[in-house]
Design a protein around this motif. Structure first.
Motif, mmCIF file in Angstrom:
data_model
loop_
_atom_site.group_PDB
_atom_site.id
_atom_site.type_symbol
_atom_site.label_atom_id
_atom_site.label_comp_id
_atom_site.label_asym_id
_atom_site.label_seq_id
_atom_site.Cartn_x
_atom_site.Cartn_y
_atom_site.Cartn_z
ATOM 1 N N LEU A 57 0.820 -1.213 0.000
ATOM 2 C CA LEU A 57 0.000 0.000 0.000
ATOM 3 C C LEU A 57 0.855 1.264 0.000
ATOM 4 O O LEU A 57 1.779 1.392 0.807
ATOM 5 C CB LEU A 57 -0.856 0.032 1.265
ATOM 6 N N LEU A 58 0.515 2.196 -0.865
ATOM 7 C CA LEU A 58 1.112 3.523 -0.778
ATOM 8 C C LEU A 58 0.205 4.379 0.105
ATOM 9 O O LEU A 58 -0.936 3.980 0.364
ATOM 10 C CB LEU A 58 1.249 4.121 -2.186
ATOM 11 N N PRO A 59 0.692 5.535 0.579
ATOM 12 C CA PRO A 59 -0.166 6.353 1.453
ATOM 13 C C PRO A 59 -1.490 6.679 0.772
ATOM 14 O O PRO A 59 -1.547 6.811 -0.449
ATOM 15 C CB PRO A 59 0.654 7.631 1.660
ATOM 16 N N GLY A 60 -2.561 6.788 1.551
ATOM 17 C CA GLY A 60 -3.870 7.155 0.997
ATOM 18 C C GLY A 60 -4.404 8.339 1.779
ATOM 19 O O GLY A 60 -5.252 8.178 2.645
ATOM 20 N N GLU A 61 -3.884 9.530 1.482
ATOM 21 C CA GLU A 61 -4.221 10.716 2.289
ATOM 22 C C GLU A 61 -5.511 11.396 1.833
ATOM 23 O O GLU A 61 -6.180 12.040 2.624
ATOM 24 C CB GLU A 61 -3.084 11.741 2.183
#
Ligand SMILES: Cc1ncc(COP(=O)(O)O)c(C=O)c1O
Length: 375
Positions: free
Chosen positions: A298-302
């Motif tokens: 997962l990459l960041p999900g801001e």
């Protein structure tokens, strides 16, 4: 120019019966109250050409909302224009301010219409990469890209495709960089109401040194789950708005009347947008939790309704096909459509990252997660 990857992947998803997490649109209905407001406007006979700049109640509602949320007053008559969605708004801005040979800086990866829009205006595209991995702005690179020919800079927060959200300090840094220049800022804020705790949206309109040179672009399609309606707004100082409207009157002229009145009335209630972060945060958390049990990293999900993942650790040989071919394989063979990150770069930069859209019913997300769990 070819057909966009979104069209290609949606067609492939339909053909293969795949769960379509590719193109960014909800698979659920919008609020019936909104539909009722629009239908009522039609039944009241509000069906003829509206003013070129948009109907007054909508421009007033947008100005009031911006003032309340971001603390900047726009004059609804001289500084707010209703557009046929954000895509038209951005093209119109380019045609209005970019002269042949002017340089326009885009931060890559970026939404796919920006570069063709600059081309159509005769501008020169200057690509500055966001930092790979974090997708944060690199101010040294932005500064280095600025020349006496730079006419405009395009930013997008929350960011499609990465979901990255600009911080207050970054907006201040941008303000400092632009202060000694005449560069026009185009701030694409279509995902302004999809920012997740503990972060918040920082609109260009909140920063006096940005607001005085910015076109701030919004879209009701994103905020109200009606991407097919194609209605948005542009807020900009009067002098920029005047230039914008010169082009707007001849490429769109007016945007459909009953939808404008319906949305204006619907905007009396702030809840639909104040509650949107919570609504999408739950979907993001559900989707991230499911993916955390797989080999997708997962990459960041801001912010936004997109979640990017790294595919390098998957247990399938197809992970080495390259992002675009991997996405086609994923759609056909696994039954879940995604978009390759490389589609958002001019040179097709491949970093083993793909983008999923989680603006879907929970059952759709569960179905996709079940399929993805096999990888
Ligand atoms: C960053 C960005 N800007 C603009 C748009 C287009 O918005 P609209 O549908 O209002 O034209 C999109 C749609 O996906 C987007 O992701």
């Amino acid at each position: 120019m070819g057909t966009t990857i979104f069209t290609v992947m949606s067609a492939l998803a339909n053909e293969s019966g795949a769960v379509n997490l590719g193109q960014g649109f909800p698979d659920f209905e919008c609020d019936p109250v909104l539909v009722k407001q629009v239908s009522q406007a039609m039944q009241e006979g509000l069906n003829q050409y509206p003013p070129m700049i948009g109907v007054a109640p909508l421009r007033e509602a947008v100005a009031a909302k911006i003032e309340k949320l971001y603390g900047h007053h726009y004059d609804p008559q001289a500084e707010i224009t209703v557009t046929a969605g954000a895509t038209q708004a951005i093209l119109t801005i380019m045609l209005a301010v970019v002269h042949p040979g002017d340089e326009v800086i885009v931060l890559e990866p970026c939404y796919d219409s920006y570069v063709p829009n600059i081309d159509m205006a005769g501008g020169v595209v200057v690509r500055v990469p966001l930092t790979p991995g974090t997708f944060r702005p690199d101010f040294d690179k932005i500064q280095a890209a600025i020349t006496p020919k730079t006419r405009a800079l395009l930013i997008n927060s929350p960011h499609n495709p990465s979901g990255m959200v600009w911080r207050h300090e970054e907006m201040l840094q941008l303000q400092d960089i632009l202060r000694p220049t005449n560069i026009v800022l185009i701030s694409d804020e279509v995902y302004e109401h999809m920012v997740y705790e503990p972060l918040q949206h920082h609109s260009a309109s909140s920063y006096p040194g940005l607001a005085n040179r910015a076109f701030v672009v919004s879209s009701f399609g994103k905020s109200y789950h009606v991407t097919g309606w194609k209605v948005g707004t542009v807020a900009a100082p009067a002098s920029l708005t005047a230039e914008f409207r010169k082009v707007h009157q001849f490429n769109v002229f007016t945007v459909n009347t009953p939808v404008q009145y319906g949305i204006a009335r619907y905007m009396n209630d702030p809840k639909p947008y104040t509650e949107l972060p919570h609504f999408y945060q739950q979907k993001r958390d559900l989707f991230r939790l499911g993916l955390s049990k797989t080999k997708f990293k997962l990459l960041p999900g801001e912010g936004t309704y997109f979640q990017c993942v790294d595919i390098s650790e998957l247990n399938v040989p197809e992970k080495n096909l390259g992002e675009a071919e991997f996405c086609k394989w994923l759609t056909r063979e696994v039954g879940v459509a995604a978009i390759p990150m490389s589609a958002f770069y001019g040179n097709g930069f491949d970093q083993n990252v793909i983008r999923f859209c989680f603006a879907k019913q929970d059952q759709t997300l569960h179905k996709a997660l079940e399929r993805l769990a096999k990888l």
